[in-house]
Design a protein around this motif. Structure first.
Motif, short mmCIF file in Angstrom:
data_model
loop_
_atom_site.label_atom_id
_atom_site.label_comp_id
_atom_site.label_asym_id
_atom_site.label_seq_id
_atom_site.Cartn_x
_atom_site.Cartn_y
_atom_site.Cartn_z
N ASN A 1 0.83 -1.21 0.00
CA ASN A 1 0.00 0.00 0.00
C ASN A 1 0.86 1.26 0.00
O ASN A 1 0.56 2.22 -0.70
CB ASN A 1 -0.97 0.00 1.18
N LYS B 1 2.15 1.69 -3.41
CA LYS B 1 1.09 2.17 -4.30
C LYS B 1 0.98 3.68 -4.23
O LYS B 1 0.96 4.36 -5.26
CB LYS B 1 -0.24 1.51 -3.93
N TYR B 2 0.93 4.23 -3.04
CA TYR B 2 0.79 5.67 -2.89
C TYR B 2 2.06 6.42 -3.28
O TYR B 2 1.99 7.53 -3.80
CB TYR B 2 0.33 6.02 -1.47
N ALA C 1 1.89 6.46 -7.06
CA ALA C 1 0.84 7.40 -7.48
C ALA C 1 1.32 8.83 -7.31
O ALA C 1 1.06 9.69 -8.16
CB ALA C 1 -0.43 7.15 -6.68
N LEU D 1 -6.47 8.70 -6.35
CA LEU D 1 -6.60 7.42 -5.66
C LEU D 1 -7.17 7.57 -4.26
O LEU D 1 -7.84 6.67 -3.77
CB LEU D 1 -5.23 6.72 -5.58
N ASN E 1 -11.06 5.73 -13.01
CA ASN E 1 -10.47 5.19 -11.79
C ASN E 1 -9.78 3.85 -12.08
O ASN E 1 -8.71 3.59 -11.56
CB ASN E 1 -11.52 5.02 -10.69
N VAL E 2 -10.40 3.03 -12.90
CA VAL E 2 -9.78 1.75 -13.28
C VAL E 2 -8.50 2.00 -14.06
O VAL E 2 -7.49 1.35 -13.85
CB VAL E 2 -10.77 0.88 -14.10
N TYR F 1 -6.46 4.61 -13.84
CA TYR F 1 -5.40 5.02 -12.92
C TYR F 1 -4.92 3.85 -12.08
O TYR F 1 -3.72 3.70 -11.84
CB TYR F 1 -5.87 6.15 -12.01
N GLY F 2 -5.85 3.02 -11.62
CA GLY F 2 -5.46 1.85 -10.83
C GLY F 2 -4.56 0.92 -11.62
O GLY F 2 -3.55 0.42 -11.11
N GLY G 1 -0.74 0.02 -10.86
CA GLY G 1 -0.42 -1.41 -10.71
C GLY G 1 0.68 -1.85 -11.65
O GLY G 1 1.55 -2.64 -11.28
#
Length: 73
Positions: free
Chosen positions: A15, A18-19, A22, A31, A43-44, A46-47, A51
């Motif tokens: 996590n 991830k941030y 981002a 996010l 949103n998908v 960006y995810g 990822g």
């Protein structure tokens, strides 16, 4: 596929990564909140983008570990 116990420290590290990624990409706000008014499709996107970068960094980290391991043999 059976799932085993998840190490809470590993989840926390992922996590954080991830941030961090981002933030590097300039999309942290997207996010954390939906204040940007993004629809689910964006949103998908960006995810997936984050990822993909996470996967790339994890592979690079694994490669470095293997090279260091092989040097010490």
């Amino acid at each position: 596929m059976a799932k085993g116990p998840v190490d809470p420290n590993a989840m926390k590290a992922l996590n954080e990564m991830k941030y961090e990624i981002a933030n590097e990409l300039g999309i942290t706000k997207n996010l954390l909140t939906n204040e940007s008014g993004l629809d689910s499709g964006k949103n998908v996107f960006y995810g997936g983008y984050v990822g993909g970068h996470m996967t790339k960094k994890l592979v690079e980290m694994g490669e470095k570990e293997l090279m260091n391991y092989n040097k010490n043999l």
